[in-house]
Design a protein around this motif. Structure first.
Motif, PDB file in Angstrom:
ATOM      1  N   THR A   1       0.840  -1.196   0.000  1.00  0.00           N
ATOM      2  CA  THR A   1       0.000   0.000   0.000  1.00  0.00           C
ATOM      3  C   THR A   1       0.879   1.252   0.000  1.00  0.00           C
ATOM      4  O   THR A   1       1.821   1.358   0.787  1.00  0.00           O
ATOM      5  N   GLY A   2       0.584   2.167  -0.914  1.00  0.00           N
ATOM      6  CA  GLY A   2       1.362   3.397  -1.023  1.00  0.00           C
ATOM      7  C   GLY A   2       2.501   3.334  -2.010  1.00  0.00           C
ATOM      8  O   GLY A   2       3.055   4.376  -2.396  1.00  0.00           O
TER       9      GLY A   2
ATOM     10  N   GLY B   1       4.475   3.114  -5.553  1.00  0.00           N
ATOM     11  CA  GLY B   1       4.165   3.715  -6.843  1.00  0.00           C
ATOM     12  C   GLY B   1       4.112   2.690  -7.965  1.00  0.00           C
ATOM     13  O   GLY B   1       4.935   1.774  -8.025  1.00  0.00           O
TER      14      GLY B   1
ATOM     15  N   THR C   1      -5.221   2.098  -8.277  1.00  0.00           N
ATOM     16  CA  THR C   1      -5.827   2.907  -7.215  1.00  0.00           C
ATOM     17  C   THR C   1      -6.698   2.057  -6.301  1.00  0.00           C
ATOM     18  O   THR C   1      -6.775   2.314  -5.093  1.00  0.00           O
TER      19      THR C   1
ATOM     20  N   ARG D   1      -2.398   1.691  -4.210  1.00  0.00           N
ATOM     21  CA  ARG D   1      -1.069   2.072  -4.678  1.00  0.00           C
ATOM     22  C   ARG D   1      -1.137   3.468  -5.299  1.00  0.00           C
ATOM     23  O   ARG D   1      -2.208   3.924  -5.712  1.00  0.00           O
ATOM     24  N   GLU D   2       0.000   4.135  -5.368  1.00  0.00           N
ATOM     25  CA  GLU D   2       0.045   5.470  -5.942  1.00  0.00           C
ATOM     26  C   GLU D   2       0.298   5.370  -7.439  1.00  0.00           C
ATOM     27  O   GLU D   2       1.239   4.695  -7.875  1.00  0.00           O
TER      28      GLU D   2
ATOM     29  N   PHE E   1       1.441   6.681 -11.014  1.00  0.00           N
ATOM     30  CA  PHE E   1       2.307   7.627 -11.707  1.00  0.00           C
ATOM     31  C   PHE E   1       2.107   7.442 -13.208  1.00  0.00           C
ATOM     32  O   PHE E   1       2.223   6.317 -13.713  1.00  0.00           O
TER      33      PHE E   1
ATOM     34  N   GLN F   1      10.079   7.195  -8.768  1.00  0.00           N
ATOM     35  CA  GLN F   1       9.187   7.230  -7.612  1.00  0.00           C
ATOM     36  C   GLN F   1       8.363   5.956  -7.471  1.00  0.00           C
ATOM     37  O   GLN F   1       7.458   5.894  -6.634  1.00  0.00           O
TER      38      GLN F   1
END
Length: 396
Positions: free
Chosen positions: A111-112, A114, A130, A134-135, A137, A161
């Motif tokens: 979780t979190g 990229g 999403t 997850r982030e 990019f 990132q």
């Protein structure tokens, strides 16, 4: 051999998502032409139908393992068609390419973390990232000289990132078949920034005869590939997909996630994969389909350029999806959707879910009979020539 693409096949009344889904999900009448969801209006290769019928005749449909024969079939296919050595033990079953991608992201990221995509891209790429927390990019593709290309500056900045990169190859919806040079640069950037590369190659086997698909795992043995015979042989409803993962640690983690979600094939999935990838008749059928799709793409692009010059599209290099820019009509996405469905009587895949750069685009599925495409073009010609926008804003 008779034409594959231009056979007469009425899919209405068969619970087809593409055809019957318009009324059931969107309350649209039957005169709306569906050129959206990615399957083709054809019967699959006769060899596959025969094999499935024989499997059904056994009457045995219990819980089923992913067969060793299916693993070997995938290995054989990549060796013959993509000049790539694949260890059968590295092939895992997946109940669809999107579920496979989801299982991989869940297994190999936290979780979190990229995850990189390249929009405009197949909407589930956005949604699964999403949805798992997850982030996201984005390294958007660029329009250069009449086609889409990778922006490697943006891609590297995103990879700095991120932990994982989802590559669509060939690309849905823009239709690019990435060159070996482009893919080598992707691999170099991923290694530089310690990013896991996952290639969705579900459209690879529909690369047009004049083009050349390069399997990413031929260039780097440490990438993960997700694919299926579903697009190539039009058997998406069988959910017969697979993951190729050479790394033992990654593969074990993916299996743990799959076990949590009870991922198993149906008996028909095994049969379909084996037959599609080992029966010479199925392979000959596929080669004919690829040639017909390229001819169809060339025809449709030519008709749009001649009859609908306000629309912009680029010739795809694989599959049966055309990415068309409606920007010159000056409609918002909601206005365009209403106009297409209510006035033109066409149902296309709207561009916004593919990413911010898709705001003015629609994806057209041209995997259907020529007569249906001709009717779609004529409907667009009539409406663009006669219709004005809401509140009197004329087309320019």
């Amino acid at each position: 051999m008779k034409s594959i693409l231009h056979q007469t096949l009425d899919r209405t009344g068969t619970d087809s998502v593409k055809w019957d889904g318009l009324e059931r999900w969107f309350r649209l009448k039957s005169d709306v032409l569906p050129l959206w969801v990615a399957d083709i209006d054809i019967r699959t290769a006769p060899a596959i139908s025969e094999a499935l019928a024989a499997r059904a005749a056994t009457g045995e449909f219990g819980y089923t393992l992913f067969s060793r024969e299916a693993q070997r079939a995938v290995s054989s296919w990549y060796g013959r068609r993509h000049e790539t050595e694949v260890d059968p033990n590295h092939v895992l079953f997946s109940n669809g390419v999107v579920p496979g991608l989801t299982q991989i992201v869940e297994a190999l990221t936290e979780t979190g973390d990229g995850v990189v995509i390249q929009s405009p891209v197949y909407p589930p790429f956005h949604e699964l990232v999403t949805g798992l927390g997850r982030e996201l990019f984005d390294a958007p593709l660029e329009q250069v000289g009449g086609r889409f290309e990778m922006d490697f500056v943006a891609l590297e900045e995103s990879m700095r990132q991120a932990k994982l990169f989802l590559l669509c190859s060939p690309h849905n919806p823009v239709g690019r078949v990435w060159t070996e040079e482009e893919l080598q640069r992707v691999i170099e950037l991923a290694k530089r920034h310690d990013v896991i590369v996952v290639a969705d190659e579900i459209h690879a086997d529909l690369t047009f005869p004049t083009q050349r698909h390069v399997a990413l795992n031929r260039l780097d043995s440490n990438v993960i590939t997700v694919s299926a015979p579903s697009k190539a042989f039009n058997i998406a409803g069988l959910f017969a997909s697979y993951i190729i993962c050479p790394d033992d640690v990654w593969r074990k983690r993916i299996i743990q996630v799959q076990n949590k979600h009870h991922v198993l094939p149906t008996p028909f999935a095994n049969t379909a994969i084996v037959t599609a990838y080992t029966d010479p008749r199925a392979e000959r059928w596929l080669d004919q389909l690829r040639a017909e799709l390229e001819e169809q793409a060339d025809y449709l692009v030519g008709r749009i350029q001649e009859s609908l010059p306000r629309l912009t599209c680029f010739m795809p290099e694989a599959s049966y999806l055309l990415w068309v820019d409606f920007a010159a009509l000056g409609l918002t996405p909601d206005e365009r959707k209403k106009w297409l469905q209510q006035d033109v009587r066409l149902f296309l895949s709207p561009g916004p879910p593919f990413g911010i750069s898709g705001q003015t685009f629609e994806r057209i599925n041209f995997g259907t009979r020529r007569a249906i495409l001709d009717e779609a073009i004529e409907r667009l010609v009539r409406q663009i020539g006669e219709t004005t926008q809401p509140e009197g804003n004329a087309f320019v």
